[in-house]
Every structure is written in structure tokens, then in C-alpha cells.
Scaffold this motif. Structure first.
Motif, PDB file in Angstrom:
ATOM      1  N   MET A  29      36.681  38.322  19.782  1.00 53.52           N
ATOM      2  CA  MET A  29      35.883  37.682  20.569  1.00 53.52           C
ATOM      3  C   MET A  29      36.519  38.330  21.786  1.00 53.52           C
ATOM      4  N   TYR A  30      36.979  39.038  23.033  1.00 56.56           N
ATOM      5  CA  TYR A  30      37.305  39.268  23.646  1.00 56.56           C
ATOM      6  C   TYR A  30      37.611  38.656  24.627  1.00 56.56           C
ATOM      7  N   VAL A  31      38.368  38.267  26.103  1.00 59.97           N
ATOM      8  CA  VAL A  31      38.497  37.811  26.940  1.00 59.97           C
ATOM      9  C   VAL A  31      38.631  39.119  28.194  1.00 59.97           C
ATOM     10  N   THR A  32      37.336  39.072  29.304  1.00 64.75           N
ATOM     11  CA  THR A  32      36.906  39.848  29.716  1.00 64.75           C
ATOM     12  C   THR A  32      37.888  39.856  30.995  1.00 64.75           C
ATOM     13  N   LEU A  33      38.959  40.692  31.809  1.00 62.52           N
ATOM     14  CA  LEU A  33      39.563  40.939  32.491  1.00 62.52           C
ATOM     15  C   LEU A  33      39.095  42.310  34.135  1.00 62.52           C
ATOM     16  N   LYS A  34      39.494  41.250  35.249  1.00 64.06           N
ATOM     17  CA  LYS A  34      38.985  42.726  36.137  1.00 64.06           C
ATOM     18  C   LYS A  34      40.006  43.947  36.278  1.00 64.06           C
ATOM     19  N   ASP A  35      41.129  43.530  35.622  1.00 62.08           N
ATOM     20  CA  ASP A  35      42.165  44.547  35.465  1.00 62.08           C
ATOM     21  C   ASP A  35      43.468  44.175  34.072  1.00 62.08           C
ATOM     22  N   LEU A  36      44.351  46.027  33.620  1.00 61.19           N
ATOM     23  CA  LEU A  36      44.897  45.307  33.825  1.00 61.19           C
ATOM     24  C   LEU A  36      46.260  44.466  33.769  1.00 61.19           C
ATOM     25  N   PRO A  37      46.667  43.587  32.624  1.00 60.58           N
ATOM     26  CA  PRO A  37      47.754  42.229  33.333  1.00 60.58           C
ATOM     27  C   PRO A  37      49.174  43.019  33.346  1.00 60.58           C
ATOM     28  N   THR A  38      49.309  42.158  34.591  1.00 55.45           N
ATOM     29  CA  THR A  38      50.771  43.327  34.986  1.00 55.45           C
ATOM     30  C   THR A  38      51.430  42.267  34.116  1.00 55.45           C
ATOM     31  N   PHE A  39      52.842  42.880  33.705  1.00 56.61           N
ATOM     32  CA  PHE A  39      54.167  42.352  33.142  1.00 56.61           C
ATOM     33  C   PHE A  39      55.466  42.613  33.755  1.00 56.61           C
ATOM     34  N   PRO A  40      56.033  40.946  34.570  1.00 53.00           N
ATOM     35  CA  PRO A  40      57.370  41.976  35.021  1.00 53.00           C
ATOM     36  C   PRO A  40      58.470  42.544  34.549  1.00 53.00           C
ATOM     37  N   SER A  41      58.989  43.312  34.557  1.00 52.89           N
ATOM     38  CA  SER A  41      59.434  44.202  33.864  1.00 52.89           C
ATOM     39  C   SER A  41      60.615  45.208  34.908  1.00 52.89           C
TER      40      SER A  41
END
Length: 166
Positions: A1-13
Motif C-alpha cells: 500500500m502506497y501513501v499518495t503525495l501531491k509532489d516529489l519529496p524534497t531532500f535537503p542536499s
């Protein structure tokens, strides 16, 4: 089961992608394509659900870029080139050249340049990919005659507390 997100998560880099792509190895000529040169090549668009091993999905992600096949046509592929290794620093993933040709080096996400927090300016994308195979901050494509074990899968699995098995 997947959680639906509105956009790609961002990862501080701290990483900033390079504005060029080096293509080398089993090619007739090594070429360093600037971002502008890549944007002048025939463009393709892809829309697909972006899924991650961490259990999330972003439906209908929209990408624009250039097919790897188009890039390889420009450099010429040696007959003994069997694999394409996509690299971002020490983060790598290896695919048969026949599969790699169908992939896209993306430079736009949802109509805008890909920001660094989403892996820009260049990111490898293709339908059916595992999230970790979407190489952020893509720097290099190296063609080889032998399979090269990539680091992407083991890195991704270690992030969620699993070990990579063969």
C-alpha cells in the motif's frame, strides 16, 4: 500500500547538479553535452506514477527531456557496448544498453527546470522504474562491455533499514 503525495519529496542536499553530461566508455567519441546542447536535441515527454520503496507514490509526474537513444546516436556506440552505467558521484546504476535507450535524461519536471532538491538539472527517468533508479544530479553515462554492480539499490535499501540481496 502506497501513501499518495501531491509532489516529489524534497531532500535537503549540499549537492548541486552539473550543467553538463559526460558520455564516455565504449563510444566512438567521448562527448560532454552542456545542458543547452541537450535541450536542443529532440525532446520527449513522459507521464507516469513515481513510486518509492519507502511506500509513497506521486501520481502523474510529468517529465521532459531527451531519450538516451538520441544521446547515444550522437556519440556512436561501439559494437561491444552491452551496458550503460548512469552516474552521480559514487551513486550508480547499470542497465543493458537496449533498455537504457528507452530511458530519458530529464531536464524539466512539470514544465519547469528540475530544481536541485528534485535532482536537477539532469535526472534519469523512465516508466516502471524503482525510485532509486531515477538518478538525481546525473553527471555521466559510461558504456561498458561488462556489467557493473551499481550502488543505487543498496543505498536505497539501507535508507529504509534493509539489506540488498541478490
Amino acid at each position: 500500500m502506497y501513501v499518495t503525495l501531491k509532489d516529489l519529496p524534497t531532500f535537503p542536499s549540499q549537492k548541486k547538479g552539473r550543467d553538463f553530461l559526460l558520455v564516455r566508455g565504449k563510444v566512438l567519441k567521448t562527448v560532454e553535452f552542456s545542458l543547452n546542447e541537450l535541450m536542443c536535441l529532440p525532446a520527449v515527454s513522459l507521464t507516469f506514477d513515481f513510486r518509492c520503496l519507502e511506500g509513497w507514490v506521486v501520481p502523474d509526474t510529468e517529465w521532459q527531456g531527451v531519450k538516451v537513444a538520441t544521446i547515444l546516436e550522437r556519440v556512436g556506440v561501439m559494437p561491444d557496448a552491452r551496458y550503460a552505467v548512469f552516474k552521480s558521484g559514487e551513486y550508480t546504476e547499470c542497465f543493458p544498453v537496449s533498455e537504457a535507450k528507452e530511458m530519458v535524461v530529464a531536464y524539466r519536471y512539470r514544465g519547469k527546470e528540475i530544481p536541485a532538491e528534485h535532482g536537477g538539472p539532469l535526472r534519469l527517468v523512465f516508466p516502471g522504474q524503482q525510485c532509486y533508479q531515477s538518478i538525481k544530479w546525473l553527471e555521466e553515462i559510461e558504456l561498458t562491455s561488462e556489467y557493473v554492480e551499481g550502488t543505487a539499490r543498496s543505498t536505497a535499501l539501507s535508507r529504509i533499514g534493509l539489506e540488498a540481496g541478490r
